[in-house]
Scaffold this active site. Structure first.
Site, PDB file in Angstrom:
ATOM      1  CG  ASP A 179       8.366   1.117  -2.433  1.00 19.89           C
ATOM      2  OD1 ASP A 179       7.869   1.083  -3.572  1.00 19.89           O
ATOM      3  OD2 ASP A 179       8.834   2.161  -1.924  1.00 19.89           O
ATOM      4  CG  HIS A 202       3.531  -1.054  -4.599  1.00 20.15           C
ATOM      5  ND1 HIS A 202       4.674  -1.618  -5.141  1.00 20.15           N
ATOM      6  CD2 HIS A 202       3.959  -0.105  -3.727  1.00 20.15           C
ATOM      7  CE1 HIS A 202       5.739  -1.019  -4.621  1.00 20.15           C
ATOM      8  NE2 HIS A 202       5.336  -0.114  -3.766  1.00 20.15           N
TER       9      HIS A 202
END
Length: 318
Positions: free
Chosen positions: A112, A294
């Site tokens: 991320d 994610h």
């Protein structure tokens, strides 16, 4: 393959390390493997603990694993100035951490926003990075427009990337007031598809009564994240986003090509779009994907560890 599990009580005790004008809370595994350093860089809103399922596997494979809570997170320093969270400061912390441990270079693994920092580190300090492994967030091309303006044109003002910049302090207050609910609703997997909703998605998530999908982690694991953000608040971590345009300017005269060997790992169910021109800017990249959303390293730890160790093993032999 048996799913991994690390209890919070089994996570290494941290050391506070003074580097680059701040203190970083640093966790380590495999210190006896001095010589082959791997630095793991978390994303938002995460914590070094998000790498708990990779640390022991990397240490067992012979690596010295160094996992900082980066500035703004956990018990690391939280400078007041927004500009203290730009790409120069964030990468400077990692370079200083290598100096502290006596390493000329290391393999850096980011997820991320941590991946964004690792891409930037490879550009700004290429001699300190021998290999790159990034999860979720591909290399972001520096186009003609500053990033916030570009993202506003592309995604609109409700995008969190734009909102955090255009309305500073608003999201911080909502997340601080609803820390447990926000993180519980955020760290989910197998979420059912739904139509886009009006408003800024993360603020709506912080207010949502019922989480969707399945939890990514146990209650004990989630409590580590909740406790950390209840202590630190969210402003320091959100200030990373508030330097998007500053970073765009800082990278103006930097060679935009990542020359190190790289592994890019996507989650097939992640909402983050894949790069259409990744190999143009990262010519030495190998791309793989896992059946994950994610939170790749927490959703599919066994599969990710296997992919990382196989790729690093090939790199070692080449």
């Amino acid at each position: 393959m048996t799913s991994l599990k690390i209890l919070p009580a089994d996570f290494p005790e941290p050391t506070l390390v003074r580097v680059n004008g701040v203190e970083l809370e640093v966790f380590e595994a495999g210190r006896e493997n001095a010589g082959g350093a791997v630095v793991l860089c978390h994303g938002w809103p995460e914590h070094a603990f998000s790498w708990r399922l990779q640390m022991s596997a990397l240490a067992a494979a012979g690596y010295h694993v160094i996992v900082p809570n980066q500035r703004g997170y956990g018990n690391s320093s939280r400078p007041a100035a927004v500009t203290d969270y730009d790409i120069a400061h964030l990468t400077g912390d990692l370079v200083a951490l290598l100096d502290h441990h006596g390493y000329e270079d290391a393999t850096f693994i980011g997820h991320d926003w941590g991946a964004n920092v690792v891409w930037g580190l490879a550009l700004l300090h290429p001699d300190r990075v021998n290999r790159v492994i990034n999860l979720s967030l591909p290399y972001l091309e520096r186009g003609e427009k500053p990033w916030v303006e570009f993202l506003e044109d592309l995604l609109g003002g409700d995008s969190h990337l734009v909102h955090f910049n255009r309305q500073p302090g608003v999201a911080d207050a909502v997340f601080d007031a609803n820390t447990s609910r926000f993180l519980r609703n955020l760290f989910r997997k197998n979420e059912p598809p739904r139509e886009p909703q009006p408003g800024m998605a993360f603020i709506e998530l912080a207010h949502a009564e019922t989480p969707l999908g399945d939890p990514v982690m146990s209650e004990d694991e989630l409590a580590v994240f909740v406790s950390a953000f209840e202590t630190s608040g969210f402003t320091g971590s959100l200030n990373w986003y508030r330097n998007l345009d500053r970073n765009w300017h800082l990278l103006a005269d930097v060679d935009p090509v990542v020359h190190q060997p790289a592994l890019m790992v996507y989650g097939d169910r992640d909402v983050i779009a894949r790069s259409a021109n990744l190999a143009e800017f990262v010519p030495g990249v190998e791309v793989t994907s896992l059946d994950a959303g994610h939170w790749i390293q927490q959703e599919k730890p066994d599969e990710l560890n296997q992919a990382i160790l196989e790729w690093l093993g090939r790199a070692r032999r080449s």
